[in-house]
Design a protein around this motif. Structure first.
Motif: not given
Length: 282
Positions: A142-147
């Motif tokens: 759900k984390s944009t940076p991690f994705t």
């Protein structure tokens, strides 16, 4: 801007959404678009997890005579590193070649901040684990940076590039990350602390930075590393407490005022220490 009433602390939430979902992912894409995935980068990923585990264990040992709430506060406050909103914009203008190192460290750091730390801390204080590996995985996705981290990592492992036209546009967005991040920190910055919590906060901050400085000295003088990797690790060691740790401390039962002061004081201390590191290692 906050003190004169033009903006309020609440506006930091809007800036945070812009940073996390737009400017930081742009930095990730631009910075990782042309790198070669090497052993050094995977070493940083492992270090992101290892640093968190080490500092949580240190916090557990130091706080073993306290209540569970204060023990959790100690462990959450000593672990975790604010890379995306502080470390990255701090070095963006000074060591642009170090950005991939910080980003790879932040992948491991993110695994811990979004659930790994809670699993370990609950185990250390003897409470039932409320966070599962599945929940951690869902939280990460759900984390944009991690994705974006994962997508870019897979692309670079497969030696797939990003079109230069796309990078040109994203570079403009990425350039705004440093300013917006520091501006957001200013909006959130507060120095108010109940007197009864002064000793506890002091002990937590001293513990965090003694461990951090100890690690920094080890990497600076005892571990043979290439200069840029060494500088990156030393800077990370003295980076401030991340937002996730603040959230987890409040969830654990600590009052917001105490945790907010701890976070703000951490930013000030890290600003001084990271500036000193930059002066000594350049």
């Amino acid at each position: 801007m906050k003190r004169i009433g033009l903006l309020s602390k609440a506006d930091g939430g809007t800036l945070s959404k812009i940073i996390v979902n737009i400017t930081l992912p742009a930095v990730v894409i631009v910075s990782l678009a042309k790198i070669s995935v090497t052993g050094a980068l995977f070493f940083l990923l492992v270090m992101g997890i290892s640093f968190n585990v080490l500092t949580i264990i240190a916090g557990s040992v130091i706080s073993k005579k306290r209540s569970n709430v204060e023990r959790k506060y100690q462990m959450y406050s000593m672990s975790g590193y604010n890379i995306g909103n502080f470390g990255l914009p701090f070095v963006q203008g000074f060591f642009p070649l170090a950005i991939p190192f910080l980003l790879m460290f932040d992948i491991g750091n993110s695994v811990m901040l979004t659930g790994g730390s809670t699993l370990l801390i609950d185990k250390l204080v003897g409470e039932n684990e409320e966070t599962s590996v599945k929940k951690i995985a869902l939280s990460l996705l759900k984390s944009t940076p991690f994705t974006v981290y994962m997508i870019m990592l897979l692309l670079r492992i497969g030696n797939v590039g990003v079109p230069s036209e796309v990078l040109s546009i994203l570079q403009i967005v990425a350039n705004a990350n440093g300013f917006l991040s520091m501006f957001m920190i200013g909006l959130y910055f507060e120095i108010r602390l109940p007197k009864k919590a002064l000793y506890l906060v002091g002990e937590v901050l001293v513990s965090r930075y003694l461990v951090g400085i100890g690690l920094a000295l080890i990497f600076a003088f005892l571990v043979p590393l290439e200069p840029l990797l060494r500088t990156s690790l030393v800077l990370i060691c003295v980076a401030p407490m991340p937002t996730f740790s603040v959230i987890n401390c409040v969830k654990a039962g600590m009052d917001e005022e105490t945790v907010g002061f701890t976070s703000s004081a951490s930013i000030l201390i890290s600003l001084l220490l990271m500036t000193l590191v930059m002066l000594l290692m350049t």
